[in-house]
Design an enzyme around this catalytic site. Sequence first.
Site, PDB file in Angstrom:
ATOM      1  CE  LYS A 195     -10.836  40.367  37.787  1.00 48.13           C
ATOM      2  NZ  LYS A 195     -10.727  38.925  38.098  1.00 48.13           N
ATOM      3  CE  LYS A 248     -14.395  40.526  35.357  1.00 48.20           C
ATOM      4  NZ  LYS A 248     -14.093  39.221  35.926  1.00 48.20           N
TER       5      LYS A 248
HETATM    6 ZN   LIG Z   1      -9.562  35.310  41.056  1.00 43.93          ZN
END
Ligand SMILES: [Zn+2]
Length: 324
Positions: A195, A248
């Site tokens: 992420k 992501k």
């Molecule tokens: Zn968070």
Amino acid sequence: MHRPRRLRRSAALRNLVRETRLNTHDFILPLFVSEKIDKRRPVPSMPEVFQLPVKEIADEARRAQDIGLQAILLFGIPEKKDQRASGAYAEDGIVQKALRAIKSKCPDLVAITDVCLCDYMSHGHCGVTRIDGDHFHVLNDETVELLVTTALSHAAAGADMVAPSDMMDGRIGAIREALDANGFGQTGIMSYAAKFASVFYGPFREAAESPPQFGDRRTYQMDCANADEALREVALDIKEGADIVMVKPALPYIDILWRVSERFGKPTAVYHVSGEYAMLKAAVEKGIVDERAGVLEIMTALKRAGADIIITYWARELAQWLRE
Ligand SMILES: [Zn+2]
């Protein structure tokens, strides 16, 4: 002379040789449930995305299931926030209440919960913070303890899978161990494994009401410049017990998605995030891009790049378009 155009001559021929096909089952629909409202509230920067009250969440889940979707990703917005994120793991917390409502109405729907503390912390960071003068620290191991407690309470409320999105070190292993030790050996983990700290999360923070009150998230989310590090992050999460690994955001990180999928061969998810959604919606509103064609092209590209699962705010529309 080679003539590849022979196979592009008609729609039927193109269908015959198409390599990547979208299916409604590829998609996960994110849902926002809020303790602060009693009727649905639009998220201003994300057209057609709403925060829902608890009393509407099960019906919304049912509608998603009725159009062919089989999984949702649930985010909670609590009434009150504090310095310990206590709403994240309260037995009657917003996600716990919503889960029980959803699972009683749609037992077969795969209910996945976002596990993080930022929505529940008064300062909006994903972990426990300590401030030294003008520096702040997000404390890793103290945060992991609270994430474990949160994941256990989601599992107890009926989550089929928990999705830790915090990017603390060691949290997947700690959550896996605690789930197993507490009788939740069948509760899965979809880890936000790579992420990245991204400008494209802006509208989500409005939807989830979770912007950090100070500093940014660059000490825990990844630097957008790093691909080898992303592979190391994913390898760690797999080793610690992740069932599904996620990259992501989506399109700006499509190279990472491809490498993760190729290297590990694990079920691989990608999150097409709020800012990516809002950008295309803005282009559609200006008449620059056709929405349906644009969305189908993006989703096909993500799947072609290795995504087995795509989390998208267009999941409902995709289910409809793919049926037509
Ligand atoms: Zn968070």
